[in-house]
Design a protein around this motif. Structure first.
Motif, short mmCIF file in Angstrom:
data_model
loop_
_atom_site.label_atom_id
_atom_site.label_comp_id
_atom_site.label_asym_id
_atom_site.label_seq_id
_atom_site.Cartn_x
_atom_site.Cartn_y
_atom_site.Cartn_z
N ALA A 63 -8.71 12.88 2.80
CA ALA A 63 -7.32 12.50 2.48
C ALA A 63 -6.41 13.69 2.78
O ALA A 63 -6.89 14.79 3.10
N ARG A 64 -5.10 13.47 2.65
CA ARG A 64 -4.13 14.54 2.88
C ARG A 64 -4.25 15.62 1.81
O ARG A 64 -4.67 15.35 0.68
N LEU A 65 -3.83 16.82 2.18
CA LEU A 65 -3.72 17.89 1.19
C LEU A 65 -2.56 17.55 0.26
O LEU A 65 -1.58 16.94 0.68
N SER A 66 -2.70 17.96 -0.99
CA SER A 66 -1.62 17.70 -1.94
C SER A 66 -0.39 18.50 -1.55
O SER A 66 -0.49 19.58 -0.97
N ASN A 67 0.77 17.96 -1.87
CA ASN A 67 2.04 18.62 -1.56
C ASN A 67 2.43 19.49 -2.75
O ASN A 67 3.31 19.16 -3.52
N SER A 68 1.72 20.62 -2.88
CA SER A 68 1.97 21.53 -3.99
C SER A 68 1.61 22.95 -3.58
O SER A 68 0.84 23.15 -2.64
N SER A 69 2.16 23.90 -4.28
CA SER A 69 1.80 25.28 -3.98
C SER A 69 0.34 25.49 -4.39
O SER A 69 -0.17 24.85 -5.30
N GLY A 70 -0.32 26.37 -3.70
CA GLY A 70 -1.71 26.64 -4.01
C GLY A 70 -2.65 25.51 -3.69
O GLY A 70 -3.66 25.33 -4.38
N ASN A 71 -2.36 24.74 -2.65
CA ASN A 71 -3.20 23.58 -2.35
C ASN A 71 -4.48 23.92 -1.59
O ASN A 71 -5.25 23.03 -1.26
N VAL A 72 -4.70 25.21 -1.31
CA VAL A 72 -5.98 25.66 -0.77
C VAL A 72 -6.39 26.89 -1.58
O VAL A 72 -5.64 27.85 -1.68
#
Length: 104
Positions: A63-72
């Motif tokens: 799925a897509r990466l979440s749209n938030s800071s620190g998503n990796v």
């Protein structure tokens, strides 16, 4: 999307060309990149330096990466000092690069 991680060994920055006997100027490790996704279970990408630069295989995400800071999240683990337990330098430097490819 895909996640790929590459890393270089940690190298002493001030010890010079060769460390004293019984010491090391290189620390190898495993670098792991784990994404946060909007849904599903993330697939981590990891590589272990072995006195050279390493690059992981592309880890395809469900799925897509979440749209938030620190998503990796990047984790460094399993340090090894080329058979030596003594570090030759108080300062070491290495590079971890995470690449996020387009997709989903």
């Amino acid at each position: 999307p895909t996640i790929t991680v590459s890393a270089t060994p940690l190298k002493a920055t001030t010890v010079g060309a060769s460390p004293p006997t019984g010491y090391t100027d290189t620390v190898n490790y495993t670098a792991t990149a784990t994404p946060a996704l909007v849904s599903g279970t993330p697939v981590a990408a990891a590589c272990t330096t072995a006195a050279a630069t390493c690059t992981s295989s592309a880890a395809t995400q469900p799925a897509r990466l979440s749209n938030s800071s620190g998503n990796v999240t990047v984790t460094i683990s399993s340090p090894t000092a080329n058979g030596s337990i003594l570090a030759a330098d108080p300062t070491y430097q290495g590079v971890v690069t995470v690449t996020v490819g387009v997709g989903v």
